[in-house]
Design an enzyme around this catalytic site. Sequence first.
Site, mmCIF file in Angstrom:
data_model
loop_
_atom_site.group_PDB
_atom_site.id
_atom_site.type_symbol
_atom_site.label_atom_id
_atom_site.label_comp_id
_atom_site.label_asym_id
_atom_site.label_seq_id
_atom_site.Cartn_x
_atom_site.Cartn_y
_atom_site.Cartn_z
ATOM 1 N N HIS A 232 0.833 -1.200 0.000
ATOM 2 C CA HIS A 232 0.000 0.000 0.000
ATOM 3 C C HIS A 232 0.870 1.254 0.000
ATOM 4 O O HIS A 232 2.088 1.197 0.143
ATOM 5 C CB HIS A 232 -0.992 0.005 1.177
ATOM 6 C CG HIS A 232 -0.391 0.242 2.520
ATOM 7 N ND1 HIS A 232 -1.130 0.512 3.640
ATOM 8 C CD2 HIS A 232 0.902 0.256 2.939
ATOM 9 C CE1 HIS A 232 -0.341 0.675 4.676
ATOM 10 N NE2 HIS A 232 0.885 0.533 4.293
ATOM 11 N N ASP B 292 -4.919 -10.819 -0.316
ATOM 12 C CA ASP B 292 -3.564 -11.380 -0.262
ATOM 13 C C ASP B 292 -2.796 -11.153 -1.572
ATOM 14 O O ASP B 292 -3.338 -11.363 -2.661
ATOM 15 C CB ASP B 292 -3.652 -12.881 0.035
ATOM 16 C CG ASP B 292 -2.297 -13.484 0.353
ATOM 17 O OD1 ASP B 292 -1.467 -12.797 0.978
ATOM 18 O OD2 ASP B 292 -2.068 -14.651 -0.023
ATOM 19 N N HIS B 293 -1.545 -10.707 -1.427
ATOM 20 C CA HIS B 293 -0.658 -10.433 -2.569
ATOM 21 C C HIS B 293 -1.206 -9.345 -3.485
ATOM 22 O O HIS B 293 -0.924 -9.348 -4.694
ATOM 23 C CB HIS B 293 -0.366 -11.708 -3.367
ATOM 24 C CG HIS B 293 0.614 -12.613 -2.689
ATOM 25 N ND1 HIS B 293 0.322 -13.278 -1.522
ATOM 26 C CD2 HIS B 293 1.890 -12.950 -3.004
ATOM 27 C CE1 HIS B 293 1.378 -13.992 -1.165
ATOM 28 N NE2 HIS B 293 2.343 -13.801 -2.042
ATOM 29 N N HIS C 249 4.934 -0.037 -0.419
ATOM 30 C CA HIS C 249 5.689 -0.906 0.486
ATOM 31 C C HIS C 249 4.710 -1.948 1.012
ATOM 32 O O HIS C 249 3.497 -1.760 0.926
ATOM 33 C CB HIS C 249 6.319 -0.101 1.630
ATOM 34 C CG HIS C 249 5.297 0.517 2.532
ATOM 35 N ND1 HIS C 249 4.672 1.704 2.236
ATOM 36 C CD2 HIS C 249 4.751 0.102 3.697
ATOM 37 C CE1 HIS C 249 3.797 1.986 3.195
ATOM 38 N NE2 HIS C 249 3.825 1.032 4.099
ATOM 39 N N GLU D 7 -0.722 -4.913 11.687
ATOM 40 C CA GLU D 7 -0.002 -4.480 10.484
ATOM 41 C C GLU D 7 1.489 -4.776 10.633
ATOM 42 O O GLU D 7 2.181 -5.071 9.670
ATOM 43 C CB GLU D 7 -0.225 -2.992 10.240
ATOM 44 C CG GLU D 7 0.261 -2.521 8.880
ATOM 45 C CD GLU D 7 -0.220 -1.130 8.565
ATOM 46 O OE1 GLU D 7 -1.063 -0.981 7.673
ATOM 47 O OE2 GLU D 7 0.228 -0.178 9.234
ATOM 48 N N HIS E 116 3.306 -5.107 3.859
ATOM 49 C CA HIS E 116 3.197 -5.564 5.239
ATOM 50 C C HIS E 116 2.711 -7.009 5.249
ATOM 51 O O HIS E 116 1.963 -7.424 4.363
ATOM 52 C CB HIS E 116 2.173 -4.739 6.033
ATOM 53 C CG HIS E 116 2.581 -3.332 6.254
ATOM 54 N ND1 HIS E 116 3.504 -2.954 7.210
ATOM 55 C CD2 HIS E 116 2.193 -2.189 5.640
ATOM 56 C CE1 HIS E 116 3.655 -1.643 7.183
ATOM 57 N NE2 HIS E 116 2.871 -1.139 6.238
ATOM 58 N N CYS F 70 5.668 5.808 4.742
ATOM 59 C CA CYS F 70 4.445 5.163 4.248
ATOM 60 C C CYS F 70 3.887 5.864 3.017
ATOM 61 O O CYS F 70 2.966 5.375 2.382
ATOM 62 C CB CYS F 70 3.387 5.125 5.352
ATOM 63 S SG CYS F 70 3.902 4.080 6.705
HETATM 64 NI NI NI Z 1 2.490 0.750 5.590
#
Ligand code: NI
Length: 137
Positions: free
Chosen positions: A15, A80-81, A40, A125, A42, A34
């Site tokens: 995100h 996911d992914h 990036h 997260e 998580h 961020c």
């Molecule tokens: Ni983040």
Amino acid sequence: MKVKISRRATFNAAHRLHNKNWSEEKNKLFFGKCNNPHYHGHNYTLIVSVLGDINEDSGYVIDISYLKKIIEDKIIDYLDHKNLNLEVVEFQELNPTLENIIKVIYDKLRKELSNEFTLSIILYETENNFAEINETV
Ligand code: NI
């Protein structure tokens, strides 16, 4: 007496935190790393809990394999992914913060579960940063 049944699941996603109404400078200052324009990722951990009465016939509050299936079908397969900003419709306009991600997850799960259950969910997260939505609060 009610019993709370919980199921844990993990997914990973990318995100970028960004408010398009703010300047590049303000975004960078406020969201820091961020706000990286290259995104990036998580590794998220989700814990879904269902509070309810024990059914006298089955001995279950909820069939946990059913709960597992809902989480997999509606949340994990969906997120996911993924790049949340680019690939998940809810985040086209909504900033994919921890708060907004848990809210999207909650809304999806709530639709799938009977109102006889009280739902609470926790989303990590990072190891140390997590959010909770709890219908009893
Ligand atoms: Ni983040």
